[in-house]
Scaffold this motif. Sequence first.
Motif: not given
Length: 384
Positions: A72-74, A158-162
């Motif tokens: 993952a990049a973000f 960027v929407q947070c995925g964590q």
Amino acid sequence: MREGSTMNVLERDALDLLFTSLKERGFTLVGPTVRERAIVYDEMFSAADLPWGWTDRQEAGTYRLERRADDAAFGFTVGPHAWKRFLFPPVQSLFRAERSGSKMALRPAGPFAARYALIGVRACELAAIDRQDKVFLGGTYVDPVYRQRREGAFVVAVQCGQAGGTCFCASMGTGPRAGSGFDLALTEVLEDGRHWFLVEEGSERGTEVVATLPVRAATEEEIAAAGRAVERAEAEMGRTLDTEGLRELFLRNYENRHWDRVAERCLGCGNCTMVCPTCFCATVDDVTDLAGQAAERVRRWDSCFTIDFSYLHGGSVRSSIAARYRQWITHKLATWTDQFGAPGCVGCGRCITWCPVGIDLTEETRALRALDHGAPAAPQGGAS
Ligand code: SF4
Ligand code: SF4
């Protein structure tokens, strides 16, 4: 999402084309990159500069980078830097005075030439930029340094995925999903062996950039997959803050003994204010050259934790650490709302992670509530 725009899919290997398109439009890219064992915001030149495969682990007083199981990049949360370092620089020349014979000429700082594309702005950080907009652009006096930098900026959210161990944006109503305040918003999805980004347009400029990219319209299942990523972040939120009656809680507890307890641990170092994305206290220094030919006025970040910051004709009005901590948290969670219409805290958790002794404003608020006797609120308090 912008009315009339579509959700598009950009494949992982095409992400660099987004950065190329922004550079071709004259933007200087700044975004997350790994430096000195942290993810910091710095100038970027291509997608290769992103922290591919890195994540962070955060707790009160603790920050550690770790390798992820994927690429993952973000795949991390916010680090020690906030975007304010680009919009409200830590050190800024305001003007110079130069002597020429018997005359003195004043030269204001030149216009800021660069236009930033901010890459990877999280929902809480969009809220923080909005708070600083209110401070620097919203009142009678507009800050020209901030305005130049802010007006030129292109925002890629960027929407947070964590969520991190110290995050509490859900409590503050500022995240984890970014709904507005961006030109483009990316959601990174790694599922079923695929790695791609859902691209959401938030402005006309964003739509123009998307038109240059090899995207295709997202399917319903892809939009749902991106939604699941953000839901995971909300479920993982490391901290909570009960915001019920927060303003009144702080205003009626100026004299609570709790402030002395915090002061036994607080070092007065000001780290919490340096990392906070909304803190805006500054001071000015006048610097002269040794020959007496030129002088410069320089603005630099200051902190309500330094004793000099509240020095008024002969002494500091907040001479104890207890008074300074009380001022900081009361301003953040109570009197900021009186001044600017919203709390000065967006729940990013940085002040908790980067406090060297792990003082946690969510815990301190809970402790204050436990000692609160619920007396009527004091009259409206002062601010920074
Ligand atoms: S007070 Fe702490 S949690 Fe709130 S915005 Fe500032 S750094 Fe983030
Ligand atoms: S709360 Fe922590 S970071 Fe803030 S001044 Fe005190 S010791 Fe430093």
